[in-house]
Design a protein around this motif. Structure first.
Motif, PDB file in Angstrom:
ATOM      1  N   GLU A  84      -2.767 -16.402   1.589  1.00 17.56           N
ATOM      2  CA  GLU A  84      -1.912 -15.305   1.907  1.00 17.56           C
ATOM      3  C   GLU A  84      -0.862 -16.293   2.180  1.00 17.56           C
ATOM      4  OE1 GLU A  84      -3.383 -16.056   5.652  1.00 17.56           O
ATOM      5  OE2 GLU A  84      -4.166 -15.578   4.125  1.00 17.56           O
ATOM      6  N   MET A  85      -0.276 -17.255   2.636  1.00 20.96           N
ATOM      7  CA  MET A  85       1.240 -18.128   2.989  1.00 20.96           C
ATOM      8  C   MET A  85       1.339 -17.692   1.342  1.00 20.96           C
ATOM      9  SD  MET A  85       0.938 -17.733   5.745  1.00 20.96           S
ATOM     10  CE  MET A  85       2.299 -18.175   6.204  1.00 20.96           C
ATOM     11  N   ALA A  86       0.789 -18.222   0.128  1.00 20.67           N
ATOM     12  CA  ALA A  86       1.605 -18.439  -0.962  1.00 20.67           C
ATOM     13  C   ALA A  86       2.441 -17.405  -0.891  1.00 20.67           C
ATOM     14  CB  ALA A  86       0.687 -18.594  -1.737  1.00 20.67           C
ATOM     15  N   LEU A  87       2.065 -15.995  -0.291  1.00 20.35           N
ATOM     16  CA  LEU A  87       3.396 -14.789  -0.340  1.00 20.35           C
ATOM     17  C   LEU A  87       4.636 -15.734  -0.153  1.00 20.35           C
ATOM     18  CD1 LEU A  87       0.754 -11.881  -0.629  1.00 20.35           C
ATOM     19  CD2 LEU A  87       1.886 -12.709  -2.469  1.00 20.35           C
ATOM     20  N   TYR A  88       4.804 -16.099   1.351  1.00 11.06           N
ATOM     21  CA  TYR A  88       5.210 -16.304   2.208  1.00 11.06           C
ATOM     22  C   TYR A  88       6.500 -17.919   1.698  1.00 11.06           C
ATOM     23  CZ  TYR A  88       3.690 -12.228   4.521  1.00 11.06           C
ATOM     24  OH  TYR A  88       3.076 -11.282   4.493  1.00 11.06           O
ATOM     25  N   GLY A  89       6.557 -18.170   0.892  1.00 11.11           N
ATOM     26  CA  GLY A  89       6.746 -19.360   1.092  1.00 11.11           C
ATOM     27  C   GLY A  89       6.732 -20.396   0.274  1.00 11.11           C
ATOM     28  N   GLU A  90       4.891 -20.368   0.405  1.00 11.67           N
ATOM     29  CA  GLU A  90       4.509 -22.175   0.645  1.00 11.67           C
ATOM     30  C   GLU A  90       3.733 -22.243  -0.237  1.00 11.67           C
ATOM     31  OE1 GLU A  90       0.857 -22.854   3.074  1.00 11.67           O
ATOM     32  OE2 GLU A  90       0.198 -22.122   1.243  1.00 11.67           O
ATOM     33  N   GLN A  91       4.566 -23.383  -0.779  1.00 13.03           N
ATOM     34  CA  GLN A  91       4.417 -24.787  -2.063  1.00 13.03           C
ATOM     35  C   GLN A  91       3.514 -25.470  -2.332  1.00 13.03           C
ATOM     36  OE1 GLN A  91       6.636 -24.021  -4.513  1.00 13.03           O
ATOM     37  NE2 GLN A  91       7.698 -22.737  -2.687  1.00 13.03           N
ATOM     38  N   GLN A  92       2.824 -25.895  -1.141  1.00 15.04           N
ATOM     39  CA  GLN A  92       1.577 -26.746  -1.444  1.00 15.04           C
ATOM     40  C   GLN A  92       0.541 -26.071  -0.318  1.00 15.04           C
ATOM     41  OE1 GLN A  92       3.335 -31.254  -0.622  1.00 15.04           O
ATOM     42  NE2 GLN A  92       2.699 -30.929  -3.318  1.00 15.04           N
ATOM     43  N   ARG A  93      -0.553 -26.707  -0.759  1.00 18.54           N
ATOM     44  CA  ARG A  93      -1.486 -25.758   0.342  1.00 18.54           C
ATOM     45  C   ARG A  93      -1.357 -27.359   1.917  1.00 18.54           C
ATOM     46  NH1 ARG A  93      -2.246 -20.382  -0.243  1.00 18.54           N
ATOM     47  NH2 ARG A  93      -3.309 -21.064  -2.624  1.00 18.54           N
ATOM     48  N   ILE A  94      -1.377 -26.585   3.329  1.00 22.10           N
ATOM     49  CA  ILE A  94      -1.703 -27.097   4.011  1.00 22.10           C
ATOM     50  C   ILE A  94      -2.746 -27.346   4.322  1.00 22.10           C
ATOM     51  CG2 ILE A  94       0.201 -27.050   5.091  1.00 22.10           C
ATOM     52  CD1 ILE A  94      -0.610 -25.018   6.976  1.00 22.10           C
ATOM     53  N   PRO A 107      -9.672 -14.650  -7.922  1.00 21.64           N
ATOM     54  CA  PRO A 107      -8.080 -15.013  -7.573  1.00 21.64           C
ATOM     55  C   PRO A 107      -6.872 -13.898  -8.483  1.00 21.64           C
ATOM     56  CG  PRO A 107      -8.878 -16.104  -9.383  1.00 21.64           C
ATOM     57  CD  PRO A 107      -9.795 -15.171  -9.213  1.00 21.64           C
ATOM     58  N   LEU A 108      -5.865 -13.967  -7.559  1.00 22.71           N
ATOM     59  CA  LEU A 108      -4.677 -13.544  -7.742  1.00 22.71           C
ATOM     60  C   LEU A 108      -3.501 -14.350  -7.975  1.00 22.71           C
ATOM     61  CD1 LEU A 108      -6.151 -10.773  -6.179  1.00 22.71           C
ATOM     62  CD2 LEU A 108      -4.877 -10.547  -7.713  1.00 22.71           C
ATOM     63  N   THR A 109      -2.862 -14.776  -9.159  1.00 23.58           N
ATOM     64  CA  THR A 109      -1.517 -15.491  -8.531  1.00 23.58           C
ATOM     65  C   THR A 109      -0.387 -14.531  -7.795  1.00 23.58           C
ATOM     66  OG1 THR A 109       0.173 -14.035 -11.209  1.00 23.58           O
ATOM     67  CG2 THR A 109      -1.655 -15.823 -11.624  1.00 23.58           C
ATOM     68  N   VAL A 110      -0.017 -14.984  -7.720  1.00 21.85           N
ATOM     69  CA  VAL A 110       1.399 -15.169  -6.157  1.00 21.85           C
ATOM     70  C   VAL A 110       2.287 -13.620  -7.350  1.00 21.85           C
ATOM     71  CG1 VAL A 110       3.848 -15.226  -5.290  1.00 21.85           C
ATOM     72  CG2 VAL A 110       1.623 -17.303  -4.746  1.00 21.85           C
ATOM     73  N   GLU A 111       2.486 -13.580  -7.888  1.00 18.80           N
ATOM     74  CA  GLU A 111       3.316 -12.887  -9.202  1.00 18.80           C
ATOM     75  C   GLU A 111       2.135 -11.042  -9.028  1.00 18.80           C
ATOM     76  OE1 GLU A 111       2.780 -15.684 -10.212  1.00 18.80           O
ATOM     77  OE2 GLU A 111       5.028 -16.283  -9.905  1.00 18.80           O
ATOM     78  N   ASP A 112       1.635 -11.072  -9.586  1.00 18.15           N
ATOM     79  CA  ASP A 112       0.054 -10.777  -9.526  1.00 18.15           C
ATOM     80  C   ASP A 112      -0.394  -9.362  -8.225  1.00 18.15           C
ATOM     81  OD1 ASP A 112      -0.605 -10.590 -12.464  1.00 18.15           O
ATOM     82  OD2 ASP A 112      -2.241 -11.415 -12.182  1.00 18.15           O
ATOM     83  N   MET A 113      -0.077 -10.281  -7.300  1.00 21.31           N
ATOM     84  CA  MET A 113      -0.512  -9.786  -5.682  1.00 21.31           C
ATOM     85  C   MET A 113       1.608  -8.930  -5.655  1.00 21.31           C
ATOM     86  SD  MET A 113      -2.164  -9.818  -4.061  1.00 21.31           S
ATOM     87  CE  MET A 113      -2.483  -9.250  -1.893  1.00 21.31           C
ATOM     88  N   GLN A 114       2.374 -10.050  -5.817  1.00 23.72           N
ATOM     89  CA  GLN A 114       3.443  -9.296  -5.603  1.00 23.72           C
ATOM     90  C   GLN A 114       3.645  -7.644  -6.316  1.00 23.72           C
ATOM     91  OE1 GLN A 114       6.046 -12.288  -6.647  1.00 23.72           O
ATOM     92  NE2 GLN A 114       6.626 -13.275  -4.366  1.00 23.72           N
ATOM     93  N   GLY A 115       3.136  -7.961  -7.485  1.00 22.04           N
ATOM     94  CA  GLY A 115       3.156  -6.399  -7.844  1.00 22.04           C
ATOM     95  C   GLY A 115       2.405  -5.312  -7.983  1.00 22.04           C
ATOM     96  N   LEU A 116       1.188  -5.962  -7.727  1.00 25.05           N
ATOM     97  CA  LEU A 116       0.837  -4.653  -6.479  1.00 25.05           C
ATOM     98  C   LEU A 116       0.670  -4.449  -5.315  1.00 25.05           C
ATOM     99  CD1 LEU A 116      -3.333  -6.619  -6.545  1.00 25.05           C
ATOM    100  CD2 LEU A 116      -2.401  -4.582  -8.088  1.00 25.05           C
ATOM    101  N   MET A 117       1.438  -5.253  -4.583  1.00 26.88           N
ATOM    102  CA  MET A 117       2.194  -4.786  -2.817  1.00 26.88           C
ATOM    103  C   MET A 117       3.190  -4.009  -3.742  1.00 26.88           C
ATOM    104  SD  MET A 117       1.776  -9.031  -1.136  1.00 26.88           S
ATOM    105  CE  MET A 117       2.649  -7.768   0.288  1.00 26.88           C
ATOM    106  N   LYS A 118       4.094  -4.067  -4.680  1.00 28.57           N
ATOM    107  CA  LYS A 118       5.270  -3.254  -4.862  1.00 28.57           C
ATOM    108  C   LYS A 118       4.490  -1.669  -5.004  1.00 28.57           C
ATOM    109  CE  LYS A 118       9.109  -3.016  -8.127  1.00 28.57           C
ATOM    110  NZ  LYS A 118       9.510  -3.808  -9.025  1.00 28.57           N
ATOM    111  N   ASP A 119       3.655  -1.314  -4.969  1.00 34.24           N
ATOM    112  CA  ASP A 119       3.553  -0.026  -5.405  1.00 34.24           C
ATOM    113  C   ASP A 119       2.134  -0.022  -4.862  1.00 34.24           C
ATOM    114  OD1 ASP A 119       4.754   0.346  -8.171  1.00 34.24           O
ATOM    115  OD2 ASP A 119       3.358  -0.689  -8.815  1.00 34.24           O
ATOM    116  N   ASN A 120       2.000  -0.247  -3.572  1.00 32.20           N
ATOM    117  CA  ASN A 120       1.098   0.026  -2.762  1.00 32.20           C
ATOM    118  C   ASN A 120       1.637  -0.205  -0.999  1.00 32.20           C
ATOM    119  OD1 ASN A 120      -0.880   0.285  -0.972  1.00 32.20           O
ATOM    120  ND2 ASN A 120      -2.501  -0.722  -2.230  1.00 32.20           N
ATOM    121  N   LYS A 121       2.497   0.404  -0.116  1.00 32.52           N
ATOM    122  CA  LYS A 121       2.930   0.155   0.789  1.00 32.52           C
ATOM    123  C   LYS A 121       1.974  -0.275   1.583  1.00 32.52           C
ATOM    124  CE  LYS A 121       7.122   2.839  -0.046  1.00 32.52           C
ATOM    125  NZ  LYS A 121       8.377   4.185   0.058  1.00 32.52           N
ATOM    126  N   GLU A 122       0.924   0.552   1.724  1.00 31.39           N
ATOM    127  CA  GLU A 122      -0.173   0.165   2.936  1.00 31.39           C
ATOM    128  C   GLU A 122      -1.329  -1.045   2.235  1.00 31.39           C
ATOM    129  OE1 GLU A 122      -3.352   0.800   5.210  1.00 31.39           O
ATOM    130  OE2 GLU A 122      -1.432   1.638   5.322  1.00 31.39           O
TER     131      GLU A 122
END
Length: 227
Positions: A84-94, A107-122
Motif C-alpha cells: 500500500e505504500m505505493a499509494l503514498y509516493g513510494e517509488q521502489q520497494r524497500i 494485483p491493482l495498479t496504483v492508478e486502478d486503486m486510486q480510481g477505486l478510492m475516488k468513488d469509495n470514501k470508506e
C-alpha cells in the motif's frame, strides 16, 4: 474493547467487503495472479507499481540485512492488503513479499486503486487507518526489541496473534495457520531454540497448546499477564 485491542483487531479488516476489483470496470478473473509456495511477488528495489489484495494463502513481508539475514516484518492472510505504500509516493520497494503457501492475489495498479478510492470514501478511510496502524505496530516492535527480553517478546507475539486472528472457543482462543518456530524467531528477533523452549514451557504449564497448524491459548488474559 480498549484502544490497544482495536489496534490489533484492525488487521482483520477484509478488503473484499469494501470493494471487489473483479466487478470493477475493465477487470475480470484474469486479473488474479497465482504464486507457488516460496515464490517472490516482489523484491527490494523493484518498482512500486501495484497494490495487492490477498485472495487465498499467506504472504510474508520482510527485508534483508547487509549480511543477507532475513528479517520478517509481517505475515498476512486472505482478505488483507499489502504494497500500500505505493499509494503514498513510494517509488521502489524497500522490502520483499514472498508466498508462504500457494497464493492467489489480485494485483491493482496504483492508478486502478486510486480510481477505486475516488468513488469509495470508506476504502480511503480504511487504507489510511491501515497505514497508520501498521506504522504504530512497527514502532511497538522497535520498542519491544529495545526494552524487552526474548521471552516477553515471544509471549507478546502469541497474545497479539490471539487478539488479531483468534477465534473464541468457549474460554479458549484458537489461532489457525500457526507459523513455524523459525518464523516466530525471525518475527521476534530471537532464536528458534529460544522459541521452542518458551512454547514448551507454556504448554507444560497448560497456558497454551499447539501443533504445526494451530495455536490454542487456554486463557488469553492469563497469558498476557505472563508478558
Amino acid at each position: 474493547m480498549n484502544q490497544e485491542s482495536n489496534l490489533w483487531y484492525f488487521e482483520d479488516v477484509n478488503f473484499h467487503k469494501l470493494f471487489c476489483p473483479v466487478k470493477s470496470k475493465g477487470m475480470d478473473e484474469s486479473h488474479f495472479s497465482d504464486y507457488k509456495k516460496g515464490e517472490f511477488i516482489y523484491f527490494p528495489e523493484d518498482p512500486s507499481s501495484h497494490v495487492y489484495l490477498i485472495r487465498e494463502g499467506r504472504v510474508k513481508i520482510g527485508t534483508y540485512t547487509d549480511e543477507g539475514k532475513e528479517n520478517i516484518k509481517a505475515i498476512l492472510q486472505a482478505g488483507e492488503l499489502f504494497g500500500e505504500m505505493a499509494l503514498y509516493g513510494e517509488q521502489q520497494r524497500i522490502d520483499f513479499a514472498q508466498a508462504m503457501d500457494n497464493v492467489a492475489l489480485c494485483p491493482l495498479t496504483v492508478e486502478d486503486m486510486q480510481g477505486l478510492m475516488k468513488d469509495n470514501k470508506e476504502l480511503i478511510f480504511q487504507i489510511t487507518r491501515l497505514v497508520g496502524f501498521r506504522l504504530r505496530k512497527a514502532e511497538r516492535r522497535i520498542e519491544s526489541l529495545m526494552f524487552k527480553d526474548a521471552r516477553t517478546r515471544i509471549i507478546e507475539y502469541l497474545v497479539d496473534q490471539g487478539q488479531e486472528r483468534g477465534q473464541k472457543v468457549g474460554f479458549e482462543t484458537l489461532v489457525k495457520h500457526f507459523i513455524t518456530h523459525k518464523d516466530i524467531a525471525r518475527l521476534t528477533a530471537t532464536s528458534r531454540q529460544t522459541v521452542t523452549t518458551v512454547l514448551n514451557d507454556l504448554r507444560q504449564r497448560n497456558l497454551i497448546n499447539f501443533d504445526r497448524k494451530r495455536l490454542l491459548i487456554r486463557d488469553l488474559k492469563q497469558l498476557k499477564e505472563e508478558a
